[in-house]
Motif scaffolding. Structure first.
Motif, PDB file in Angstrom:
ATOM      1  N   LEU A   1       0.837  -1.207   0.000  1.00 49.87           N
ATOM      2  CA  LEU A   1       0.000   0.000   0.000  1.00 49.87           C
ATOM      3  C   LEU A   1       0.874   1.260   0.000  1.00 49.87           C
ATOM      4  CD1 LEU A   1      -3.040   0.550   0.001  1.00 49.87           C
ATOM      5  CD2 LEU A   1      -2.961   0.685   2.494  1.00 49.87           C
ATOM      6  N   VAL A   2       1.916   1.269   0.830  1.00 49.94           N
ATOM      7  CA  VAL A   2       2.852   2.401   0.848  1.00 49.94           C
ATOM      8  C   VAL A   2       3.526   2.522  -0.518  1.00 49.94           C
ATOM      9  CG1 VAL A   2       5.019   3.276   1.804  1.00 49.94           C
ATOM     10  CG2 VAL A   2       3.277   2.329   3.327  1.00 49.94           C
ATOM     11  N   GLY A   3       3.934   1.370  -1.067  1.00 42.34           N
ATOM     12  CA  GLY A   3       4.554   1.376  -2.386  1.00 42.34           C
ATOM     13  C   GLY A   3       3.644   1.957  -3.447  1.00 42.34           C
ATOM     14  N   THR A   4       2.367   1.601  -3.401  1.00 48.96           N
ATOM     15  CA  THR A   4       1.396   2.112  -4.374  1.00 48.96           C
ATOM     16  C   THR A   4       1.291   3.630  -4.303  1.00 48.96           C
ATOM     17  OG1 THR A   4       0.107   0.070  -4.267  1.00 48.96           O
ATOM     18  CG2 THR A   4      -1.029   2.028  -5.060  1.00 48.96           C
ATOM     19  N   ILE A   5       1.230   4.168  -3.089  1.00 45.85           N
ATOM     20  CA  ILE A   5       1.090   5.621  -2.906  1.00 45.85           C
ATOM     21  C   ILE A   5       2.333   6.344  -3.430  1.00 45.85           C
ATOM     22  CG2 ILE A   5       0.861   7.472  -1.203  1.00 45.85           C
ATOM     23  CD1 ILE A   5      -0.674   5.431   0.571  1.00 45.85           C
ATOM     24  N   VAL A   6       3.519   5.839  -3.047  1.00 44.05           N
ATOM     25  CA  VAL A   6       4.761   6.518  -3.433  1.00 44.05           C
ATOM     26  C   VAL A   6       5.007   6.402  -4.930  1.00 44.05           C
ATOM     27  CG1 VAL A   6       7.266   6.585  -3.117  1.00 44.05           C
ATOM     28  CG2 VAL A   6       5.770   6.221  -1.151  1.00 44.05           C
ATOM     29  N   VAL A   7       4.736   5.218  -5.515  1.00 47.92           N
ATOM     30  CA  VAL A   7       4.911   5.039  -6.959  1.00 47.92           C
ATOM     31  C   VAL A   7       4.012   6.016  -7.712  1.00 47.92           C
ATOM     32  CG1 VAL A   7       4.457   3.466  -8.884  1.00 47.92           C
ATOM     33  CG2 VAL A   7       5.718   2.660  -6.890  1.00 47.92           C
ATOM     34  N   TYR A   8       2.760   6.140  -7.279  1.00 45.06           N
ATOM     35  CA  TYR A   8       1.835   7.083  -7.931  1.00 45.06           C
ATOM     36  C   TYR A   8       2.362   8.511  -7.826  1.00 45.06           C
ATOM     37  CZ  TYR A   8      -2.170  10.100  -8.667  1.00 45.06           C
ATOM     38  OH  TYR A   8      -2.988  11.113  -9.104  1.00 45.06           O
ATOM     39  N   ARG A   9       2.814   8.899  -6.630  1.00 45.81           N
ATOM     40  CA  ARG A   9       3.305  10.271  -6.434  1.00 45.81           C
ATOM     41  C   ARG A   9       4.544  10.547  -7.278  1.00 45.81           C
ATOM     42  NH1 ARG A   9       4.550  11.682  -0.567  1.00 45.81           N
ATOM     43  NH2 ARG A   9       5.101  13.617  -1.617  1.00 45.81           N
ATOM     44  N   GLN A  10       5.474   9.565  -7.337  1.00 42.82           N
ATOM     45  CA  GLN A  10       6.707   9.767  -8.099  1.00 42.82           C
ATOM     46  C   GLN A  10       6.419   9.886  -9.589  1.00 42.82           C
ATOM     47  OE1 GLN A  10       9.689  10.502  -7.283  1.00 42.82           O
ATOM     48  NE2 GLN A  10      10.708  10.242  -9.260  1.00 42.82           N
TER      49      GLN A  10
ATOM     50  N   ILE B   1      -2.416  -2.792  14.146  1.00 42.19           N
ATOM     51  CA  ILE B   1      -1.490  -1.784  14.675  1.00 42.19           C
ATOM     52  C   ILE B   1      -0.079  -2.363  14.791  1.00 42.19           C
ATOM     53  CG2 ILE B   1      -0.905  -0.435  16.722  1.00 42.19           C
ATOM     54  CD1 ILE B   1      -3.949  -0.010  17.107  1.00 42.19           C
ATOM     55  N   ILE B   2       0.018  -3.612  15.246  1.00 42.47           N
ATOM     56  CA  ILE B   2       1.336  -4.269  15.312  1.00 42.47           C
ATOM     57  C   ILE B   2       1.927  -4.387  13.904  1.00 42.47           C
ATOM     58  CG2 ILE B   2       2.532  -6.425  15.860  1.00 42.47           C
ATOM     59  CD1 ILE B   2       0.461  -6.824  18.127  1.00 42.47           C
ATOM     60  N   ALA B   3       1.076  -4.751  12.940  1.00 40.51           N
ATOM     61  CA  ALA B   3       1.528  -4.870  11.543  1.00 40.51           C
ATOM     62  C   ALA B   3       2.026  -3.524  11.023  1.00 40.51           C
ATOM     63  CB  ALA B   3       0.390  -5.389  10.676  1.00 40.51           C
ATOM     64  N   ILE B   4       1.345  -2.448  11.389  1.00 34.63           N
ATOM     65  CA  ILE B   4       1.755  -1.099  10.952  1.00 34.63           C
ATOM     66  C   ILE B   4       3.138  -0.761  11.510  1.00 34.63           C
ATOM     67  CG2 ILE B   4       1.259   1.358  11.270  1.00 34.63           C
ATOM     68  CD1 ILE B   4      -1.745   0.594  11.129  1.00 34.63           C
ATOM     69  N   ILE B   5       3.355  -1.070  12.786  1.00 35.63           N
ATOM     70  CA  ILE B   5       4.648  -0.764  13.424  1.00 35.63           C
ATOM     71  C   ILE B   5       5.788  -1.497  12.715  1.00 35.63           C
ATOM     72  CG2 ILE B   5       5.989  -1.057  15.559  1.00 35.63           C
ATOM     73  CD1 ILE B   5       3.303  -0.681  17.094  1.00 35.63           C
ATOM     74  N   ILE B   6       5.529  -2.728  12.301  1.00 33.36           N
ATOM     75  CA  ILE B   6       6.560  -3.505  11.594  1.00 33.36           C
ATOM     76  C   ILE B   6       6.718  -3.025  10.155  1.00 33.36           C
ATOM     77  CG2 ILE B   6       7.189  -5.818  10.762  1.00 33.36           C
ATOM     78  CD1 ILE B   6       5.630  -6.926  13.197  1.00 33.36           C
ATOM     79  N   ALA B   7       5.590  -2.703   9.505  1.00 32.16           N
ATOM     80  CA  ALA B   7       5.598  -2.408   8.070  1.00 32.16           C
ATOM     81  C   ALA B   7       6.228  -1.055   7.742  1.00 32.16           C
ATOM     82  CB  ALA B   7       4.167  -2.458   7.520  1.00 32.16           C
ATOM     83  N   ILE B   8       6.095  -0.062   8.624  1.00 35.99           N
ATOM     84  CA  ILE B   8       6.571   1.289   8.298  1.00 35.99           C
ATOM     85  C   ILE B   8       8.075   1.318   8.017  1.00 35.99           C
ATOM     86  CG2 ILE B   8       6.979   3.585   9.282  1.00 35.99           C
ATOM     87  CD1 ILE B   8       4.132   3.495  10.392  1.00 35.99           C
TER      88      ILE B   8
ATOM     89  N   TYR C   1      12.407   1.478   3.885  1.00 36.38           N
ATOM     90  CA  TYR C   1      13.676   0.988   3.341  1.00 36.38           C
ATOM     91  C   TYR C   1      13.510   0.574   1.885  1.00 36.38           C
ATOM     92  CZ  TYR C   1      17.602  -2.161   2.516  1.00 36.38           C
ATOM     93  OH  TYR C   1      18.689  -2.775   1.966  1.00 36.38           O
ATOM     94  N   MET C   2      12.469  -0.164   1.579  1.00 34.11           N
ATOM     95  CA  MET C   2      12.285  -0.691   0.227  1.00 34.11           C
ATOM     96  C   MET C   2      11.969   0.420  -0.772  1.00 34.11           C
ATOM     97  SD  MET C   2      10.144  -4.157   1.163  1.00 34.11           S
ATOM     98  CE  MET C   2      10.126  -4.788  -0.497  1.00 34.11           C
ATOM     99  N   ILE C   3      11.119   1.349  -0.405  1.00 35.21           N
ATOM    100  CA  ILE C   3      10.725   2.398  -1.338  1.00 35.21           C
ATOM    101  C   ILE C   3      11.863   3.411  -1.526  1.00 35.21           C
ATOM    102  CG2 ILE C   3       9.673   4.179   0.129  1.00 35.21           C
ATOM    103  CD1 ILE C   3       8.098   2.591  -2.987  1.00 35.21           C
TER     104      ILE C   3
ATOM    105  N   ASN D   1      15.928   5.856  -5.259  1.00 38.94           N
ATOM    106  CA  ASN D   1      17.324   6.224  -5.522  1.00 38.94           C
ATOM    107  C   ASN D   1      17.669   6.150  -7.002  1.00 38.94           C
ATOM    108  OD1 ASN D   1      17.951   6.802  -2.870  1.00 38.94           O
ATOM    109  ND2 ASN D   1      18.662   4.727  -2.408  1.00 38.94           N
ATOM    110  N   GLY D   2      16.830   5.483  -7.792  1.00 40.62           N
ATOM    111  CA  GLY D   2      17.067   5.395  -9.225  1.00 40.62           C
ATOM    112  C   GLY D   2      16.667   6.645  -9.983  1.00 40.62           C
ATOM    113  N   PHE D   3      16.097   7.642  -9.295  1.00 39.30           N
ATOM    114  CA  PHE D   3      15.653   8.880  -9.938  1.00 39.30           C
ATOM    115  C   PHE D   3      16.508  10.046  -9.442  1.00 39.30           C
ATOM    116  CE2 PHE D   3      12.011   6.078  -9.965  1.00 39.30           C
ATOM    117  CZ  PHE D   3      11.457   6.279 -11.219  1.00 39.30           C
ATOM    118  N   ALA D   4      16.979  10.842 -10.390  1.00 37.35           N
ATOM    119  CA  ALA D   4      17.748  12.028 -10.015  1.00 37.35           C
ATOM    120  C   ALA D   4      16.847  13.057  -9.324  1.00 37.35           C
ATOM    121  CB  ALA D   4      18.402  12.643 -11.247  1.00 37.35           C
ATOM    122  N   TYR D   5      15.583  13.102  -9.732  1.00 37.82           N
ATOM    123  CA  TYR D   5      14.612  14.026  -9.135  1.00 37.82           C
ATOM    124  C   TYR D   5      13.467  13.189  -8.598  1.00 37.82           C
ATOM    125  CZ  TYR D   5      17.419  17.240 -11.847  1.00 37.82           C
ATOM    126  OH  TYR D   5      18.485  17.934 -12.366  1.00 37.82           O
TER     127      TYR D   5
END
Length: 791
Positions: A438-447, A725-732, A737-739, A744-748
């Motif tokens: 879900l975090v990946g989806t949001i960041v990929v869309y924004r980028q 909530i426990i899953a959120i604490i682990i997932a953040i 790190y992954m996103i 890092n592959g983008f200059a901007y």
């Protein structure tokens, strides 16, 4: 025995339809998504592996320092290496892609996908020739080789070999061979080929054997006895660099050549001046991980529901053990049931893949196919089903088969809470994976949205460009006059290239104060007096080129980065002297930095000089007058260049096409993230439904004692909320790190703010509540008398 197991398995599947449906649907969707991903990953990794000598073919690439790494090499290098180094048995060169007008009778088209190639092309690469003499096809300068599709386009069902085509309305070429359409999984994509002999007498690099120009793609083929170890390749690379140094007079010209394996080009080639259409090895790894994630999520559903419902089958296990069944037999029975469900799911998954494959191909820009008569594919699919069935059923089988018959028959096995730690852990794992996606989806869309909308330093909208070709080259004054006198086309500029992905660069640049021996590859652009106004660029100091100043032919306009490289700023750079290609000139202006390459690349220093020879005409279209402007441009073209078809491109479309690969990957990522979350919710729904059923009497009693609907819903939801909530604490931290690695592959790039994680966390909690609330509310509003009376 197995027949009995089969009957019991079928009976359990049909007896508990809802439970079975949740398992089968979850596994089916998980398998279908994984099959789609693995088909895509397999296709990406298959590029160029169909060549017979693929493991022996390498491309020569150049590293000129200053992060300038290019896919091109000098024209004379490959044949000289073959003559000098025994390990190299063959070489081939390709010149940059051609744009040619071909005509047969009344059929006339502009073809943009061809190469000039050496006669050894089909000896190195295994592209099948269907007609014509492949050994002689590239030995005549007036020959042309067509793909099957192009041959049909011009000659229908007739044999094209020996036929004549009119080339650029100037000369004739004869079709010497027809080759099969190039496979989609080739990094070289072409519709026709011309012999290198056709330009041998006119191309300066070939005629003068220039070792300091980089305009050709060079490939070498190593002999069969060559062992491609790191040490042997390093030795070969050193030989190549030593040969190059002996051929170049300029000792300040520092460049290192490297050998890139043919099979690495598609996924691992982040080089400049490269051919378009490459993939990204990072994306392949990401999607392979997503496929595993989705399968794990589907398996967790199965394990969760099986262990939660274990009490339902406790007496069955106890009775079987009493009559002599061993634990091994019970494990085989339960594993057999899970494998059977997995195979049912596989059949549904194959049907889903077959139905959805056209849509997936459209989304992914691929031509994937699923052939059920392919032995390797069938083995692979069966392997997925067995793996899924065994993994999903392993723990339930071991858990259920371990029940003590005496305790079971006495009723000592608790229906709720048994193996609670495992089930909670599985739910947490599911939602950790879902939140990461879900975090990946949001960041990929924004980028991707940031790339699409970022300010490039010029206004890219309403810009149309037309390459000067044919007779226009000799009628440039008339062409410019017609453009200027028409109000629709008067806002025009002439440039040697559009600033979307400049590939030209030179180290032959000097200025006062430059460090001796410092080598920097600096891109160049030739523009006319109208360029800065048409592109609406901001001049920070000085001025652009002007017809009022006759000396501008020896003047330069530079960007901010170039001024900074010289140790100056926009104000102090004006009036300084730069020597480009051994010709001195004065800096008359500094333009604000603008992107002239894809945004994965940082803005580089740029020198612009006055265009006096032509190239490409760029016209800014007035808002709402696109159709009228194109008609006016067509009329101008037809009056000056009637033998050539009128062609044009929009600059903003070109820029969008540069990021089409990222857009497709983003769409696929979003799709699979949604599927993973859906599968997680499906399992959560099944688990909540079962838990609600087990606590129906407790709920009835609570309602009789005055509990409200809200109290009951809160009671049933709070446990799952804690797990989320426990899953959120682990997932953040995991998702951060992954996103971050991907960005890092983008200059901007966009910044990963806390809002992204808050949004993903709130969405995960909301989705979980929504999933659990249906059964909770249904239980809360049920008649308590019925639940208390029910046995």
């Amino acid at each position: 025995m197995f027949k009995n197991y089969f009957k019991i398995a079928l009976r359990n599947i049909f007896r508990h339809k809802a439970y079975s449906a949740i398992n089968i649907i979850g596994l089916s969707i998980g398998m279908a998504a994984s099959i789609f991903i693995l088909l895509w990953v397999s296709n990406e990794k298959s590029y160029d592996r169909f060549h017979e000598k693929a493991s022996k073919i390498y491309r020569i690439t150049a590293d000129a320092g200053n992060d300038f790494k290019a896919a091109v090499s000098p024209a004379p290098m490959p044949p000289f290496l073959q003559q000098t180094i025994p390990a190299i048995t063959n070489t081939v060169r390709l010149n940059d892609r051609l744009t040619t007008v071909l005509q047969s009778g009344d059929k006339k088209f502009e073809e943009k996908n061809g190469f000039f190639v050496d006669s050894s092309f089909f000896q190195v690469f295994s592209f099948p020739v269907v007609s014509g003499n492949v050994a002689q096809a590239l030995t005549r300068p007036d020959a042309i080789l067509l793909s099957e599709a192009l041959a049909v386009k011009y000659f229908g069902n007739e044999n094209a070999v020996g036929k004549v085509l009119r080339l650029n309305n100037v000369s004739d070429v004869y079709v010497s061979a027809v080759f099969k359409n190039v496979p989609a999984n080739s990094h070289l994509q072409f519709d026709y080929l011309r012999p290198m002999l056709a330009i041998a007498a006119s191309h300066q690099d070939l005629k003068e054997e220039k070792w300091d120009n980089f305009n050709f793609y060079g490939y070498i083929q190593l002999n069969d006895n060559f062992k491609a170890t790191d040490a042997s390749l390093a030795t070969l690379t050193k030989q190549i660099n030593d040969i190059y140094k002996s051929k170049v007079d300029d000792t300040n010209f520092k460049i290192n050549f490297q050998l890139q394996p043919l099979t690495d080009i598609h996924l691992y080639s982040k080089l400049q001046i490269d051919l378009p259409g490459h993939g990204n090895g990072q994306y392949v790894n990401i999607f392979f991980g997503v496929a595993i994630f989705i399968l794990i999520v589907a398996c967790i559903n199965f394990m969760n529901l099986a262990t939660a419902r274990s009490a339902r089958r406790a007496k069955e296990v106890g009775l079987r053990k009493v009559v002599g069944a061993g634990r091994r037999q019970l494990v085989l029975q339960f594993l057999g049931e899970s494998v059977m469900i997995a195979f049912f799911s596989l059949m549904i998954a194959i049907l889903l893949v077959w139905l959805a494959l056209p849509g997936f191909n459209s989304l992914a820009g691929k031509e994937l196919a699923i052939n059920l008569f392919d032995g390797k594919l069938i083995t692979f699919l069966i392997g997925i089903a067995l793996f899924t069935g065994l993994v999903a059923g392993s723990y339930p089988a071991l858990y259920l088969s371990g029940f003590k018959p005496v305790r079971v028959l006495k009723g000592s096995i608790k229906s709720v809470g048994a193996n609670l730690v495992l089930r909670n852990g599985l739910v947490i794992t599911q939602f950790v994976l879902s939140i990461v996606l879900l975090v990946g989806t949001i960041v990929v869309y924004r980028q991707l949205n940031y790339i699409k909308t970022m300010n490039l330093g010029f206004d890219k909208s309403n810009l149309v460009y037309m390459p000067m070709k044919g007779e226009i080259w000799n009628k440039q004054d008339a062409y410019k006059t017609l453009l200027k006198t028409n109000p629709l086309t008067a806002d025009y500029a002439i440039t040697n290239d559009v600033p979307t992905n400049l590939s030209s660069g030179t180290i032959n640049v000097r200025w006062e104060g430059k460090e001796p021996g410092k080598q920097v590859v600096i891109p160049t652009l030739q523009v006319d007096e109208g360029f800065f106004d048409v592109f609406q660029m901001q001049m920070l100091s000085g001025r652009g080129f002007s017809k009022e100043f006759k000396g501008d032919t020896s003047s330069f306009v530079i960007n901010e980065k170039m001024a900074g490289l010289m140790g100056l700023n926009a104000a102090t750079a004006v009036g300084k002297t730069i020597t480009l290609w051994d010709v001195p000139g004065t800096v008359i202006g500094v333009v604000k930095d603008f992107n002239f390459k894809p945004v994965q690349t940082r803005i580089e220093p740029l020198i612009m000089n006055l265009n006096t020879w032509g190239g490409i005409a760029v016209v800014r279209i007035q808002p709402g007058k696109t159709e009228a402007t194109l008609k006016a441009l067509n009329d101008i073209h037809a009056s000056l260049n009637p033998a050539f078809p009128f062609t044009y491109n929009f600059l903003d479309q070109d820029l969008d096409n540069q990021y089409k690969g990222e857009q497709r990957v983003g769409s696929l990522f979003n799709l699979f993230a949604i599927l993973a979350i859906f599968i997680s919710c499906l399992g959560l729904y099944g688990l909540s439904a079962y838990m609600t059923e087990q606590r129906s009497k407790e709920i009835g009693v609570r309602k009789v004692l005055g509990a409200s609907v809200f109290n009951v819903v809160y009671l049933l939801s709070q446990k799952f909320t804690k797990l989320i909530i426990i899953a959120i604490i682990i997932a953040i931290p995991l998702s951060w790190y992954m996103i971050s690695n991907w960005l890092n592959g983008f200059a901007y790039r966009v910044e990963i703010g806390w809002a992204v994680f808050v949004l993903a966390s709130v969405a995960a909690v909301f989705i979980a509540w929504l999933t659990v609330s249906y059964e909770s509310i249904k239980a809360a509003i049920a008649n308590p008398v019925k639940s208390i009376k029910a046995e």
